[in-house]
Write an enzyme that holds these catalytic residues in place. Sequence first.
Site, PDB file in Angstrom:
ATOM      1  N   LYS A  77       9.778  -5.134  27.414  1.00 54.22           N
ATOM      2  CA  LYS A  77       9.474  -5.773  28.691  1.00 54.22           C
ATOM      3  C   LYS A  77      10.534  -5.365  29.716  1.00 54.22           C
ATOM      4  O   LYS A  77      11.736  -5.313  29.391  1.00 54.22           O
ATOM      5  CB  LYS A  77       9.432  -7.297  28.513  1.00 54.22           C
ATOM      6  N   SER A 152       3.732 -13.912  31.183  1.00 52.24           N
ATOM      7  CA  SER A 152       4.172 -12.795  31.991  1.00 52.24           C
ATOM      8  C   SER A 152       4.395 -11.502  31.204  1.00 52.24           C
ATOM      9  O   SER A 152       4.570 -10.449  31.804  1.00 52.24           O
ATOM     10  CB  SER A 152       5.472 -13.146  32.707  1.00 52.24           C
ATOM     11  N   SER A 176       5.230 -17.162  27.792  1.00 53.94           N
ATOM     12  CA  SER A 176       4.992 -15.798  28.274  1.00 53.94           C
ATOM     13  C   SER A 176       4.880 -14.745  27.188  1.00 53.94           C
ATOM     14  O   SER A 176       4.560 -13.589  27.489  1.00 53.94           O
ATOM     15  CB  SER A 176       6.085 -15.383  29.269  1.00 53.94           C
TER      16      SER A 176
END
Length: 490
Positions: A77, A152, A176
Amino acid sequence: MSGEAVVAVADAVRRGGRSARELTEQHLAAIGAAETEVHAFNLVTADAARAEADEIDRRVAAGEDVGPLAGVPVALKDNICTRGVPTTCSSRILKGWRPPYDATVVARLRSAGAVIVGKTNLDEFAMGSSTENSAFGPTRNPRDPSRVPGGSSGGSAAAVAAGFAPLALGSDTGGSIRQPAALTGVVGVKPTYGVVSRYGLVAFASSLDQIGPLAGSVADAAALLEAVAGHDPEDSTSLPEAAPAVTSILEEGVDGMRVGVVTELMDGVAPDVAARVRQAADALSSAGARVDEASVPAAVHGLSAYYLIAPAEASSNLARYDGVRYGLRVEAPDITAMYTATRSAGFGSEVKRRIMLGTYALSAGYYDAYYGQAQRVRTLIIGSFDAAYANFDALLAPTTPTTAFALGAKTADPLAMYLNDVCTVPSSLAGHPAMSVPYGSGDDGMPVGVQVLAPARGETVMFRVGAALEASAPGPAGDHASGVRPEALR
């Protein structure tokens, strides 16, 4: 390596039976074939990945043991620091910023022999539930590109679901990792707060942020968690224990285990999702667990408390982005005007909304009424979970209220978007571990995730339940967890 267990593939590389370079090229080719449609990555580090793979092959040839993830491609990420490689948090305000150090999880991945293939897209500064709040455009769900992948960590989840990488790391503040895992049909794990180091994770809400795995199977997620977990002196919130041993207990089953279905988290959930959770509970019962209804009364207040605590911490953490030390700087006649111009141009609308919410909650005269009250609710939630775990070893709940929704369907209604987190924020506030396991599909054919919750440091129990669920999971999500690529990408 479609359908192959990560541990088996890594073992073959360690013994010289397979090539790390070959594995890397295979996944770079998959990225090249479908990344334009999915947009899982902000940056694909192809040349660096090839160099890392060649170095692993050289060390294997020299007789060295390169580690338990030898040659396995991993996506990161883009809010996890990588030395000398752009780290954007999908925000214009970090344009051009290259961290001077690696996050601890990155260093541990390299020590384990993994090959990092790129940085994945996310909602800006991890604020969102659909990966539509990125300054670089949305990520699409590989199972149906007209739908969101969740957020996310939507880029990391999509990368695994699309076969771009067998493993990925995401971050979970209020769900997330778990929420995008559920919407894309992969496994997502939020560890106990402090099990995985946050050193090098760009902060959103420091009392909640955690790094965790996304993978195609429970066993693969366990292998990744073992590789990155464990005490880190660079993180003052890191627990002193060694990494939990979760790969060795996956076959132990759930016979005799007490599992509760959280009634409060079933309220308001779509009927097709609720039906899958009930089906999962029945499967655990058939496997020998004692399954009953469980109550966590304060969980119903989780979303309200979360959307005061998280924005309050974000408003403090994001104050550092002022045009002086990081990324974007918009010149202006004086320093106050420069601050204003830089932050106005650098932050997107959702980040600005949460900074304003958090600043208000922390302001003089309102602190106790909002932030203080939310922290008291958080204590109530922890107490509710403690009472439930007095009677149950693990809890079961939906990961999300619905399956994946259409791109753009909720962007104009922040409250509707926030409700996607209603099933995941309670365990985040408590600091407990939780994981999402694919369990069949909804009426629309999209994946459904069932959430397994456990008390603090309960990763071994959680993974035993997760493995039992996976073994009983119906298709097509179960098929996907075994490495079947989505129809859209065949």
